[in-house]
Design a protein around this motif. Sequence first.
Motif, mmCIF file in Angstrom:
data_model
loop_
_atom_site.group_PDB
_atom_site.id
_atom_site.type_symbol
_atom_site.label_atom_id
_atom_site.label_comp_id
_atom_site.label_asym_id
_atom_site.label_seq_id
_atom_site.Cartn_x
_atom_site.Cartn_y
_atom_site.Cartn_z
ATOM 1 N N LEU A 177 5.742 5.552 0.065
ATOM 2 C CA LEU A 177 4.932 4.505 0.691
ATOM 3 C C LEU A 177 4.897 3.258 -0.183
ATOM 4 O O LEU A 177 4.971 2.128 0.312
ATOM 5 C CB LEU A 177 3.506 5.014 0.934
ATOM 6 C CG LEU A 177 3.345 6.045 2.057
ATOM 7 C CD1 LEU A 177 1.900 6.528 2.119
ATOM 8 C CD2 LEU A 177 3.768 5.464 3.405
ATOM 9 N N VAL A 193 -5.979 1.471 6.802
ATOM 10 C CA VAL A 193 -5.376 2.602 7.511
ATOM 11 C C VAL A 193 -5.847 2.627 8.961
ATOM 12 O O VAL A 193 -7.029 2.394 9.241
ATOM 13 C CB VAL A 193 -5.739 3.939 6.825
ATOM 14 C CG1 VAL A 193 -5.321 5.123 7.687
ATOM 15 C CG2 VAL A 193 -5.090 4.025 5.444
ATOM 16 N N ALA A 209 -2.668 6.743 1.412
ATOM 17 C CA ALA A 209 -2.480 5.335 1.770
ATOM 18 C C ALA A 209 -3.625 4.470 1.248
ATOM 19 O O ALA A 209 -3.400 3.387 0.702
ATOM 20 C CB ALA A 209 -2.350 5.196 3.288
ATOM 21 N N ILE A 212 -1.380 0.384 7.093
ATOM 22 C CA ILE A 212 -0.511 1.531 7.335
ATOM 23 C C ILE A 212 -1.034 2.266 8.564
ATOM 24 O O ILE A 212 -2.192 2.674 8.600
ATOM 25 C CB ILE A 212 -0.457 2.479 6.126
ATOM 26 C CG1 ILE A 212 0.250 1.793 4.942
ATOM 27 C CG2 ILE A 212 0.270 3.780 6.488
ATOM 28 C CD1 ILE A 212 0.399 2.667 3.707
#
Length: 237
Positions: free
Chosen positions: A118, A33, A26, A9
């Motif tokens: 998400l 990330v 996330a 992400i």
Amino acid sequence: MPDPADPLILIIEDDAETAAAVAAIARGLGTRVALAATLAEGLAAARAGDPAVIVLDRMLPGGDGIAALAALRAGGSTALVLVLSALGRAANRVEGLERGADDYLAKPFEPDELRARLRALLRRGQMQVLDNDLIAFGDVEIRLKARTVHVGTRHVPVSPREFALVVHFARHAGQVVTRMQLLETVWNLHFDPQTNVVDVHVGRLRRKLEQAAGRPLILTARGEGYVFFPVPAVEGA
């Protein structure tokens, strides 16, 4: 240590506090990330990192994130994009979605809502469409030309109406699908006939898929409709 196989992400956000909050959510979903604080850095990171999902602020150093969506796609990115912006009026959301965003969430946001959005995008990202024929989510395969559904090696016998239902669910995996949407798309009805025809057909399809998969694939969103979850939850979700 993050697993290179985990989805990435990319968070393009210039406010450090907001970026850290999004990153924590996330990572809690079992993803890697990457962070970028300017539009230019974000576009470069999108090209280099092949993210599954991009969380994109609108008002960034270097320009408007929405205006950069075309450049993002032109650069070859297939990431699903969630715009996260203080510009949260209906007109702003419509603009973002019409210009290529996959989802739009206004600031300030509730952590649980961002987490759910998400998670839905990550599940959508696991869909594969090959040769305009095969839609696949892990062990779930839908053949559009042959009009067949398989879970692993097991064939799932479906009626023509049930096949239309599962295709619609597949194209909106992880999203709430309302009964009215199903009436319009699958039955071509633009009014509610005040019957339980949708619930009956979805119930039959749900039982068939669950029997083949050994797990529920269609969930009820109480008071809203249904959600198709064809793959197990992302680790840590």
